[in-house]
Structure formats: structure tokens, C-alpha cells
Scaffold this active site. Structure first.
Site, PDB file in Angstrom:
ATOM      1  N   ALA A 276       0.826  -1.215   0.000  1.00 25.49           N
ATOM      2  CA  ALA A 276       0.000   0.000   0.000  1.00 25.49           C
ATOM      3  C   ALA A 276       0.857   1.260   0.000  1.00 25.49           C
ATOM      4  O   ALA A 276       0.481   2.257  -0.612  1.00 25.49           O
ATOM      5  CB  ALA A 276      -0.954  -0.005   1.195  1.00 25.49           C
ATOM      6  N   THR A 277       1.998   1.246   0.673  1.00 25.48           N
ATOM      7  CA  THR A 277       2.846   2.448   0.691  1.00 25.48           C
ATOM      8  C   THR A 277       3.226   2.846  -0.732  1.00 25.48           C
ATOM      9  O   THR A 277       3.099   4.014  -1.125  1.00 25.48           O
ATOM     10  CB  THR A 277       4.115   2.202   1.536  1.00 25.48           C
ATOM     11  OG1 THR A 277       3.707   1.847   2.860  1.00 25.48           O
ATOM     12  CG2 THR A 277       5.014   3.425   1.570  1.00 25.48           C
TER      13      THR A 277
ATOM     14  N   ASN B  11      -6.736   3.006  10.086  1.00 27.65           N
ATOM     15  CA  ASN B  11      -5.939   1.919  10.663  1.00 27.65           C
ATOM     16  C   ASN B  11      -5.848   1.966  12.188  1.00 27.65           C
ATOM     17  O   ASN B  11      -5.556   0.970  12.817  1.00 27.65           O
ATOM     18  CB  ASN B  11      -4.534   1.920  10.060  1.00 27.65           C
ATOM     19  CG  ASN B  11      -3.900   3.291  10.069  1.00 27.65           C
ATOM     20  OD1 ASN B  11      -4.434   4.230   9.488  1.00 27.65           O
ATOM     21  ND2 ASN B  11      -2.769   3.421  10.735  1.00 27.65           N
TER      22      ASN B  11
ATOM     23  N   GLN C 242      -6.922  -1.153   4.867  1.00 24.81           N
ATOM     24  CA  GLN C 242      -7.588  -1.825   5.997  1.00 24.81           C
ATOM     25  C   GLN C 242      -8.955  -2.400   5.637  1.00 24.81           C
ATOM     26  O   GLN C 242      -9.566  -3.046   6.477  1.00 24.81           O
ATOM     27  CB  GLN C 242      -7.756  -0.832   7.166  1.00 24.81           C
ATOM     28  CG  GLN C 242      -6.469  -0.414   7.832  1.00 24.81           C
ATOM     29  CD  GLN C 242      -5.796  -1.529   8.640  1.00 24.81           C
ATOM     30  OE1 GLN C 242      -6.391  -2.575   8.917  1.00 24.81           O
ATOM     31  NE2 GLN C 242      -4.547  -1.314   9.005  1.00 24.81           N
TER      32      GLN C 242
ATOM     33  N   ALA D 134      -1.449  -6.901   0.418  1.00 27.45           N
ATOM     34  CA  ALA D 134      -1.887  -8.283   0.665  1.00 27.45           C
ATOM     35  C   ALA D 134      -1.800  -8.692   2.129  1.00 27.45           C
ATOM     36  O   ALA D 134      -2.628  -9.454   2.617  1.00 27.45           O
ATOM     37  CB  ALA D 134      -1.053  -9.257  -0.185  1.00 27.45           C
ATOM     38  N   HIS D 135      -0.798  -8.180   2.852  1.00 19.67           N
ATOM     39  CA  HIS D 135      -0.579  -8.710   4.208  1.00 19.67           C
ATOM     40  C   HIS D 135      -1.595  -8.234   5.233  1.00 19.67           C
ATOM     41  O   HIS D 135      -1.574  -8.682   6.382  1.00 19.67           O
ATOM     42  CB  HIS D 135       0.847  -8.413   4.688  1.00 19.67           C
ATOM     43  CG  HIS D 135       1.134  -6.995   5.033  1.00 19.67           C
ATOM     44  ND1 HIS D 135       1.187  -6.556   6.337  1.00 19.67           N
ATOM     45  CD2 HIS D 135       1.390  -5.912   4.269  1.00 19.67           C
ATOM     46  CE1 HIS D 135       1.478  -5.269   6.350  1.00 19.67           C
ATOM     47  NE2 HIS D 135       1.606  -4.849   5.111  1.00 19.67           N
TER      48      HIS D 135
ATOM     49  N   THR E  95      10.964  -6.742 -12.846  1.00 21.95           N
ATOM     50  CA  THR E  95      10.548  -8.144 -12.992  1.00 21.95           C
ATOM     51  C   THR E  95       9.423  -8.462 -12.011  1.00 21.95           C
ATOM     52  O   THR E  95       9.528  -8.161 -10.823  1.00 21.95           O
ATOM     53  CB  THR E  95      11.749  -9.086 -12.718  1.00 21.95           C
ATOM     54  OG1 THR E  95      12.788  -8.741 -13.625  1.00 21.95           O
ATOM     55  CG2 THR E  95      11.366 -10.546 -12.893  1.00 21.95           C
TER      56      THR E  95
ATOM     57  N   CYS F  72       2.731   2.596  13.947  1.00 21.00           N
ATOM     58  CA  CYS F  72       3.625   3.449  13.168  1.00 21.00           C
ATOM     59  C   CYS F  72       4.212   4.564  14.022  1.00 21.00           C
ATOM     60  O   CYS F  72       5.227   5.153  13.680  1.00 21.00           O
ATOM     61  CB  CYS F  72       2.874   4.055  11.996  1.00 21.00           C
ATOM     62  SG  CYS F  72       1.994   2.815  11.074  1.00 21.00           S
TER      63      CYS F  72
HETATM   64  C1  LIG Z   1      -0.688  -0.970   6.466  1.00 20.72           C
HETATM   65  C2  LIG Z   1      -1.190   0.257   5.845  1.00 20.72           C
HETATM   66  C3  LIG Z   1      -0.477   0.911   4.833  1.00 20.72           C
HETATM   67  C4  LIG Z   1       0.886   0.459   4.372  1.00 20.72           C
HETATM   68  O1  LIG Z   1       0.901  -0.839   3.841  1.00 20.72           O
HETATM   69  P1  LIG Z   1       2.307  -1.509   3.492  1.00 20.72           P
HETATM   70  O2  LIG Z   1       1.976  -2.874   3.069  1.00 20.72           O
HETATM   71  O3  LIG Z   1       3.109  -1.474   4.775  1.00 20.72           O
HETATM   72  O4  LIG Z   1       2.953  -0.692   2.460  1.00 20.72           O
HETATM   73  C5  LIG Z   1      -1.027   2.047   4.275  1.00 20.72           C
HETATM   74  N1  LIG Z   1      -2.211   2.518   4.690  1.00 20.72           N
HETATM   75  C6  LIG Z   1      -2.927   1.927   5.662  1.00 20.72           C
HETATM   76  C7  LIG Z   1      -4.252   2.491   6.052  1.00 20.72           C
HETATM   77  C8  LIG Z   1      -2.431   0.783   6.278  1.00 20.72           C
HETATM   78  O5  LIG Z   1      -3.146   0.210   7.252  1.00 20.72           O
END
Ligand SMILES: *Cc1c(COP(=O)(O)O)cnc(C)c1O
Length: 393
Positions: free
Chosen positions: A79-80, A159, A187, A208-209, A247, A332
Site C-alpha cells: 500500500a505504501t 488503521n 484496511q 496483501a498482508h 521483474t 507506526c
Molecule cells: C498498512 C497500511 C499501509 C501500508 O501498507 P504496506 O503494506 O506497509 O505498504 C497504508 N495505509 C494503511 C491504512 C495501512 O493500514
């Protein structure tokens, strides 16, 4: 893994990252084991074609989860990166039309700092504050819009607090003004129903995580509409429509595809599970004196519960809660020791913000995990209050 207490950790920090689904791990391992069968998706031979087919399948699986066209999804590292590409990429792409942008004060740092970077490039940024419930009033957004405004970025689920913004109303307003709308949905993807055919969202970031997939892979959805386009941040190849060259990380992409499929199949079941858990947790904690729930009880993702307690300090509370794994304020902000800027934006005092604990849980969290959390929280709060009786003053 054992903690200092000799007991296994009870993981209530799903908003930071979720455990990987065993089926995702199996699919990824199979990809490593059969590496010779896959190869580089850019190669024009059998092995390259196999990699391409696996990537196409994953893109379809993620497309089904979001009701989006697979070709509108760009793989990123999470997401970043998606947020950076969406915000910086769209602002630069549309800079010739205007240089005013709008966001809000409770966004994730990925969003906040992308806008900071754009300010240094000469863009003008309006940062709107939400109400004390964490929700952005639509009339404030409307009032902030100018002829020069090109992009609005408002997150879907917060978050820290779980507050849900009305992205449908925000997107509708943006469309009526020909302003692009980006939402950080890290989220909510895989947890709440999201239909991108129906929603007026131009750009959406995900990772994904946060839905039981691997770390280090995410996507940016970019609607196929005139004017909705980003300037790439990276240069070097034709992958991902030249918008994100490099890649393709095959094992990661296979992982996010399987995670998306599983999340879609279990969406309703998982949501009802966390709803039950939240009710149980809140019922258990409700009797504790001097506690406040941060956020909005109505428009709220039930997998996150954020609570402040008078007279205790969050970091100490967090340690006193072991073997529970929870977050104080925000994961964070944990290193800085600063009170959460998100909670401060909701009108909390420094002390209130510093006492906040975020519980976040998911499909594998059991009722007995929640009962343990209630028991440990109650005893830790009363113990800390006895040790530091004037912290409440
Ligand atoms: C976790 C999160 C991100 C960042 O995701 P990454 O996988 O660490 O890059 C960005 N925005 C929100 C709202 C998040 O909860």
C-alpha cells in the site's frame, strides 16, 4: 514462540499485519519448488508464458474480489508504494490543469508524507480535520474544493480507529467536479464488500498482508476513465503498463491472488466473526471506569477496537498486557513515543491519546482470546492506576 511469561502470544494486532493463510503459504512454496516451470514473465518462451498465466490468474482473482477489470490493477510492493504512485503520480500527471490537492489529517503516514513531498514540489495541499467521531463532513470537503483542485485522497477504513469514511458520497462529489478520487483501502480490502464497478473511485491502494496474504505485495487500482492516469515513479521496463516496471515478483503475486480468492469466499463469514468478537470485547471492557472508545460506533469496521483509559500510559499498559500482542496508539508511532496524531485529530488530549490501546483481530481469533484480553486489560489497568494514582489528574 514463547514470551517472557512462558505463554504463547495471543495476536490481536491484525491491523499491523495478519497471519498468512496456510493455503497462501502452500501456493507460494509450490511456486518456489517449481521455479524452473515458471521463470520471468517477460520472456517469450514456454516458461515465461507459464509465469504470465499465473500472473493473469492472480489479477483475475483480485479483480473478482473488488469487482474490477483485471487490467485496471497494477502490482506494487504494497500500500505504501501504491499510495505514492497514486498521489504523486496523479498530481504530476494533472499538474498542467491545476496544483491544488485535498486530504485529511487522520490518514496513514504513507498518504500524509506523499502530500508533504508534493508540497515541496510546489503543490498546494488542504488537510481537512474530521469531526470528533473521526468522520469527514462532506460539506467541509465541498467547501475546500476549488477550480484548481485535481485530486482528493481520503482513506476508507482508518488503521487506528476502524472508522469508515463514506467513499461513495466522497467519490460522487469528486466526479461532479472532475476531480480524481484516491482512497487508501489497505484496511478494508478483503474485509468489507467493495464493488469498484459501482463505486465512484478512481484510484484505490491495497496491500496483501492486511488480508492474510504475504508482505511486500500490493496493488493500485486505476479506473479506465479519461483523465485518470498516473505518471510513473520508476523507470526501466514495460511491466505493469510501464507504470511500475521491474521483474514481476511471481511468488508474491501468486500469494496475493490466493489470498484474494479466500478473502472473497469468506468475506461474510469473517465479518460476522469479528462483529461477534467486537461485541464480546466491548461488553467485557465496558464496566472498567474511565475508559472511552475512540472513533465512531456506527460507521466502523468491527475488527478494530481502540480504547483510551484515564490514568494509564499506553506503552506501560501494552507491556503489562503480555502475552497479548496489541498496539498502543499506532504501530507506526510506537518508535517516536509521540501521542497518536490520529487520536489528537479526534479531539483527544495528549494523556488520552497516550493511554490508547488498539485491539485488532481476525478470522482465527477465538472467543477465549478475547476473554483473555478482557481479563488482562482489567487487571493491568487497575494495577497501573494503583502504581501511578496521579497520572489521572
Ligand atoms: C498498512 C497500511 C499501509 C501500508 O501498507 P504496506 O503494506 O506497509 O505498504 C497504508 N495505509 C494503511 C491504512 C495501512 O493500514
Amino acid at each position: 514462540m514463547k514470551t517472557a511469561h512462558g505463554s504463547s502470544p495471543v495476536y490481536l494486532d491484525h491491523a499491523a499485519t495478519t497471519p498468512i493463510d496456510p493455503a497462501v503459504a502452500v501456493a507460494m512454496s509450490a511456486c518456489f519448488a517449481a521455479r524452473a516451470d515458471y521463470g520471468n514473465a517477460s520472456s517469450n518462451h514456454i516458461v515465461g508464458r507459464r509465469a504470465r498465466a499465473a500472473i493473469d490468474t492472480a489479477r483475475q482473482e483480485l479483480g473478482l474480489l473488488l469487482n474490477a477489470q483485471p487490467q485496471d490493477l497494477i502490482w506494487t510492493s504494497g500500500a505504501t508504494e501504491s499510495v505514492n504512485l497514486a498521489i504523486i503520480g496523479a498530481a504530476r500527471f494533472r499538474a498542467h490543469r491545476g496544483r491544488h490537492l485535498i486530504t485529511m489529517t487522520t490518514e496513514h503516514k504513507a498518504v500524509a508524507e506523499s502530500f508533504d513531498a508534493l508540497e515541496k514540489e510546489g503543490f498546494e495541499v488542504t488537510r481537512l480535520s474530521p469531526g470528533v467521531d473521526g468522520i469527514l463532513p462532506l460539506s467541509d470537503l465541498e467547501a475546500a474544493m476549488r477550480d484548481q483542485t485535481q485530486l482528493v485522497s481520503i482513506m476508507h477504513v482508518n488503521n487506528e480507529t476502524g472508522v469508515i469514511q463514506d467513499i461513495e458520497a466522497i467519490g460522487t462529489l469528486c466526479r461532479s467536479r472532475d476531480v480524481l478520487f484516491h482512497t487508501d483501502a489497505a484496511q478494508s480490502v478483503g474485509k468489507l464488500h467493495i464493488d469498484l464497478e459501482a463505486l465512484p473511485v478512481d484510484l484505490l491502494s491495497l496491500t496483501a498482508h492486511k488480508f492474510r496474504g504475504p508482505q511486500g505485495i500490493g496493488a493500485l487500482y486505476m479506473a479506465n476513465r479519461p483523465g485518470c492516469r498516473v505518471a510513473p515513479l520508476l523507470h526501466g521496463g514495460g511491466q505493469e503498463r510501464r507504470l511500475r516496471p521491474g521483474t514481476s515478483a511471481l511468488h508474491q503475486i501468486i500469494g496475493i491472488g490466493v489470498a484474494a480468492r479466500l478473502a472473497q469466499n469468506r468475506l461474510a463469514e469473517n465479518l460476522s466473526h469479528v462483529t461477534t468478537l467486537q461485541a464480546r470485547l466491548w461488553r467485557g471492557l465496558n464496566g472498567v471506569s474511565g475508559i472511552t472508545r475512540n472513533g465512531c460506533a456506527e460507521s466502523h469496521y468491527p475488527g478494530i477496537l481502540n480504547i483510551s483509559a484515564e490514568g494509564v500510559e499506553g506503552e506501560s499498559l501494552m507491556l503489562a498486557l503480555e502475552p497479548l500482542c496489541v498496539a498502543s496508539g499506532s504501530a507506526c508511532n510506537a518508535q517516536s513515543g509521540e501521542p497518536s496524531f490520529v487520536l489528537k485529530a479526534l479531539g483527544r488530549t495528549d494523556l488520552e491519546a497516550q493511554s490508547a490501546i488498539r485491539f485488532s483481530y481476525g478470522p482465527e481469533t477465538s472467543r477465549s482470546d478475547i476473554d483473555l484480553a478482557v481479563k488482562l486489560y482489567r487487571s493491568a489497568v487497575s494495577r497501573l492506576r494503583t502504581i501511578a494514582p496521579d497520572a489521572a489528574a
